[in-house]
Write a protein that holds these residues in place. Sequence first.
Motif, PDB file in Angstrom:
ATOM      1  N   TYR A 243      -1.222  -5.199  39.984  1.00 49.42           N
ATOM      2  CA  TYR A 243      -0.173  -5.982  39.316  1.00 49.42           C
ATOM      3  C   TYR A 243       0.729  -5.153  38.410  1.00 49.42           C
ATOM      4  O   TYR A 243       1.757  -5.635  37.962  1.00 49.42           O
ATOM      5  CB  TYR A 243      -0.804  -7.139  38.506  1.00 49.42           C
ATOM      6  CG  TYR A 243      -1.041  -8.370  39.336  1.00 49.42           C
ATOM      7  CD1 TYR A 243      -2.167  -8.484  40.155  1.00 49.42           C
ATOM      8  CD2 TYR A 243      -0.140  -9.434  39.327  1.00 49.42           C
ATOM      9  CE1 TYR A 243      -2.387  -9.609  40.927  1.00 49.42           C
ATOM     10  CE2 TYR A 243      -0.347 -10.565  40.099  1.00 49.42           C
ATOM     11  CZ  TYR A 243      -1.469 -10.643  40.889  1.00 49.42           C
ATOM     12  OH  TYR A 243      -1.680 -11.762  41.664  1.00 49.42           O
ATOM     13  N   GLN A 244       0.347  -3.885  38.150  1.00 51.28           N
ATOM     14  CA  GLN A 244       1.071  -3.128  37.113  1.00 51.28           C
ATOM     15  C   GLN A 244       2.562  -3.003  37.402  1.00 51.28           C
ATOM     16  O   GLN A 244       3.376  -3.042  36.490  1.00 51.28           O
ATOM     17  CB  GLN A 244       0.439  -1.748  36.924  1.00 51.28           C
ATOM     18  CG  GLN A 244       0.533  -0.875  38.162  1.00 51.28           C
ATOM     19  CD  GLN A 244      -0.213   0.429  38.034  1.00 51.28           C
ATOM     20  OE1 GLN A 244      -0.238   1.025  36.983  1.00 51.28           O
ATOM     21  NE2 GLN A 244      -0.835   0.864  39.110  1.00 51.28           N
ATOM     22  N   LEU A 245       2.916  -2.871  38.676  1.00 50.97           N
ATOM     23  CA  LEU A 245       4.335  -2.661  38.991  1.00 50.97           C
ATOM     24  C   LEU A 245       5.124  -3.974  39.009  1.00 50.97           C
ATOM     25  O   LEU A 245       6.320  -3.983  39.243  1.00 50.97           O
ATOM     26  CB  LEU A 245       4.479  -1.949  40.338  1.00 50.97           C
ATOM     27  CG  LEU A 245       3.818  -0.575  40.406  1.00 50.97           C
ATOM     28  CD1 LEU A 245       3.900   0.010  41.796  1.00 50.97           C
ATOM     29  CD2 LEU A 245       4.452   0.376  39.397  1.00 50.97           C
ATOM     30  N   HIS A 246       4.441  -5.079  38.782  1.00 48.00           N
ATOM     31  CA  HIS A 246       5.121  -6.372  38.749  1.00 48.00           C
ATOM     32  C   HIS A 246       5.301  -6.892  37.338  1.00 48.00           C
ATOM     33  O   HIS A 246       5.913  -7.924  37.126  1.00 48.00           O
ATOM     34  CB  HIS A 246       4.321  -7.411  39.543  1.00 48.00           C
ATOM     35  CG  HIS A 246       4.245  -7.124  41.004  1.00 48.00           C
ATOM     36  ND1 HIS A 246       5.276  -7.361  41.865  1.00 48.00           N
ATOM     37  CD2 HIS A 246       3.252  -6.581  41.759  1.00 48.00           C
ATOM     38  CE1 HIS A 246       4.931  -6.997  43.095  1.00 48.00           C
ATOM     39  NE2 HIS A 246       3.717  -6.515  43.049  1.00 48.00           N
ATOM     40  N   GLU A 247       4.724  -6.159  36.362  1.00 47.84           N
ATOM     41  CA  GLU A 247       4.620  -6.788  35.041  1.00 47.84           C
ATOM     42  C   GLU A 247       5.973  -7.031  34.382  1.00 47.84           C
ATOM     43  O   GLU A 247       6.097  -7.936  33.584  1.00 47.84           O
ATOM     44  CB  GLU A 247       3.664  -6.024  34.126  1.00 47.84           C
ATOM     45  CG  GLU A 247       4.170  -4.659  33.698  1.00 47.84           C
ATOM     46  CD  GLU A 247       3.117  -3.898  32.900  1.00 47.84           C
ATOM     47  OE1 GLU A 247       1.992  -4.378  32.792  1.00 47.84           O
ATOM     48  OE2 GLU A 247       3.444  -2.829  32.404  1.00 47.84           O
ATOM     49  N   ASN A 248       6.986  -6.251  34.730  1.00 49.48           N
ATOM     50  CA  ASN A 248       8.285  -6.477  34.090  1.00 49.48           C
ATOM     51  C   ASN A 248       9.316  -7.084  35.044  1.00 49.48           C
ATOM     52  O   ASN A 248      10.500  -6.970  34.817  1.00 49.48           O
ATOM     53  CB  ASN A 248       8.843  -5.175  33.522  1.00 49.48           C
ATOM     54  CG  ASN A 248       8.007  -4.675  32.356  1.00 49.48           C
ATOM     55  OD1 ASN A 248       7.231  -5.432  31.787  1.00 49.48           O
ATOM     56  ND2 ASN A 248       8.169  -3.416  32.013  1.00 49.48           N
ATOM     57  N   SER A 249       8.830  -7.708  36.098  1.00 48.27           N
ATOM     58  CA  SER A 249       9.766  -8.321  37.045  1.00 48.27           C
ATOM     59  C   SER A 249      10.652  -9.311  36.325  1.00 48.27           C
ATOM     60  O   SER A 249      10.181 -10.090  35.504  1.00 48.27           O
ATOM     61  CB  SER A 249       9.014  -9.048  38.152  1.00 48.27           C
ATOM     62  OG  SER A 249       8.219  -8.142  38.854  1.00 48.27           O
TER      63      SER A 249
HETATM   64  C1  LIG Z   1       7.089  -2.918  31.093  1.00 48.49           C
HETATM   65  O1  LIG Z   1       7.720  -3.014  29.829  1.00 48.49           O
HETATM   66  C2  LIG Z   1       6.987  -2.414  28.763  1.00 48.49           C
HETATM   67  C3  LIG Z   1       7.717  -2.711  27.460  1.00 48.49           C
HETATM   68  O2  LIG Z   1       9.089  -2.473  27.588  1.00 48.49           O
HETATM   69  C4  LIG Z   1       6.842  -0.922  29.026  1.00 48.49           C
HETATM   70  O3  LIG Z   1       6.091  -0.318  28.017  1.00 48.49           O
HETATM   71  C5  LIG Z   1       6.128  -0.732  30.380  1.00 48.49           C
HETATM   72  O4  LIG Z   1       6.065   0.635  30.692  1.00 48.49           O
HETATM   73  C6  LIG Z   1       6.867  -1.470  31.496  1.00 48.49           C
HETATM   74  N1  LIG Z   1       6.100  -1.393  32.722  1.00 48.49           N
HETATM   75  C7  LIG Z   1       6.623  -1.036  33.887  1.00 48.49           C
HETATM   76  C8  LIG Z   1       5.701  -1.011  35.057  1.00 48.49           C
HETATM   77  O5  LIG Z   1       7.793  -0.736  34.028  1.00 48.49           O
END
Ligand SMILES: *[C@@H]1O[C@H](CO)[C@@H](O)[C@H](O)[C@H]1NC(C)=O
Length: 412
Positions: free
Chosen positions: A395-401
């Motif tokens: 799920y890590q690559l979806h967390e900021n979708s």
């Molecule tokens: C998601 O956002 C957070 C906070 O801005 C950041 O620390 C993290 O690296 C981001 N994750 C991805 C996978 O881009």
Amino acid sequence: MKTNALAQTKIRTRGLRTLLLLLLASSAGVSLGNPQHWAAAIAAAASTNISPAAPSSQKLRGPNPKPLQPKEYKRADLAITFPTDGPRSVLVEASRSWRSDIRTHIVAGPAAEVHVRSLKAQGAHRGETFTKLPDFPGYPKALRAALTPLLALGALGAGKFKWLLYGDDDTIWVIPAVLRLLNAAGLNADEPHMLSDYLIQLPDAARPVHSTVTDFVEDPRCRPCPKGQKFCPCRLPPKCTQPDHWAFHNCTFKARLLPYGGVGIIYSVGMLRLLAQNPQFFPSLVFKDVHRREPWGDRVVADAPRIKGFGFTRFQAARAPGVNCSRLFGTFSGFNERSGLEKIATKLQDAAKHQPVNLRATLSMHVRTGPLLEGKRNLVKDYLPYYHKIVRSLYQLHENSTGSDIPALRFP
Ligand SMILES: *[C@@H]1O[C@H](CO)[C@@H](O)[C@H](O)[C@H]1NC(C)=O
Ligand SMILES: *[C@@H]1O[C@H](CO)[C@@H](O)[C@H](O)[C@H]1NC(C)=O
Ligand SMILES: *[C@@H]1O[C@H](CO)[C@@H](O)[C@H](O)[C@H]1NC(C)=O
């Protein structure tokens, strides 16, 4: 007519549930007798329940008078189902981390009963329901897995979801990737779709255990889509739909083509309605097909659609740009993989670094409990920490979708 068709679907799916419940109730006190009678009992009970069939165009399109416009499925359009039993039932709680807000129907065996009772005592988890299904004497335990999709249809109700994600209890679904694919392909859930690209072939009836993982990932039997349509249900030539699963000699592809169930299968509600249309069809097939020589639950769940005329929907053209892995279901799962969990977790961390586009597109993963249980290991101690780590990696690559409704993972 349309509301009638809806009512009939409801009656039919409810009928299926009722007859199974009757069957279960009867298992409590009454002597079981010859297990062969179970199939007869199901068929007999079901035959009193058949409503006159609707015209076939209506059947396949489904009763929804205003079909959902494709390309806008959301989490609320999904449902999840899986069987569980014994020590594996700890996966009910563990899997909540990624499926917390998605309706889930769990089919639990007798060795999960105490666990399920304590889960219920803690209060109903949102959208989680259970069917308790006993072992059927003389039949493999996989019968439970085979019955699961239609038990889920009965329990959830055909009007309550569009897509059913069916897998094992140790299957992890990557929900944002699933939604992206369904929407990119613009599939209509009221049509009969069955999705997997992790296909195995069985070319020889004399060796039903032997299998080959296909090096192609799209069902080679599908007839072309109607003109101007890129994606459509996989309609099979009539010679591929023989009731005998091994009678493929006149089909365009000369082997049984089945999914690797551990990485899951996605069904449209339209497909499940088709399978439930005649309530005796699916249970009878299950009781006929799941036997000692073929004790798996993931064969009949694809043979039943085949007999009804449908194979695996071809969806590779909907892959995200840049994806170059061979398959999206279980992209990083070996067939019945026996690698240690640590190795699998490392493989995903490497994938995040070296092939993030592929990792982001992967739909599912099978994190097998089997090898640990055979070694009498403790799942809570020896499995769950890795399971959670693997969920995080997937799920890590979806967390900021953006623009989506993805809730944060919540670990128990
Ligand atoms: C998601 O956002 C957070 C906070 O801005 C950041 O620390 C993290 O690296 C981001 N994750 C991805 C996978 O881009
Ligand atoms: C294939 O077709 C031939 C000729 O029509 C027929 O004799 C044979 O029984 C068929 N085989 C199967 C497995 O259906
Ligand atoms: C997939 O593409 C990446 C570059 O994005 C490349 O490094 C890799 O070798 C490709 N893999 C395959 C199997 O073609």
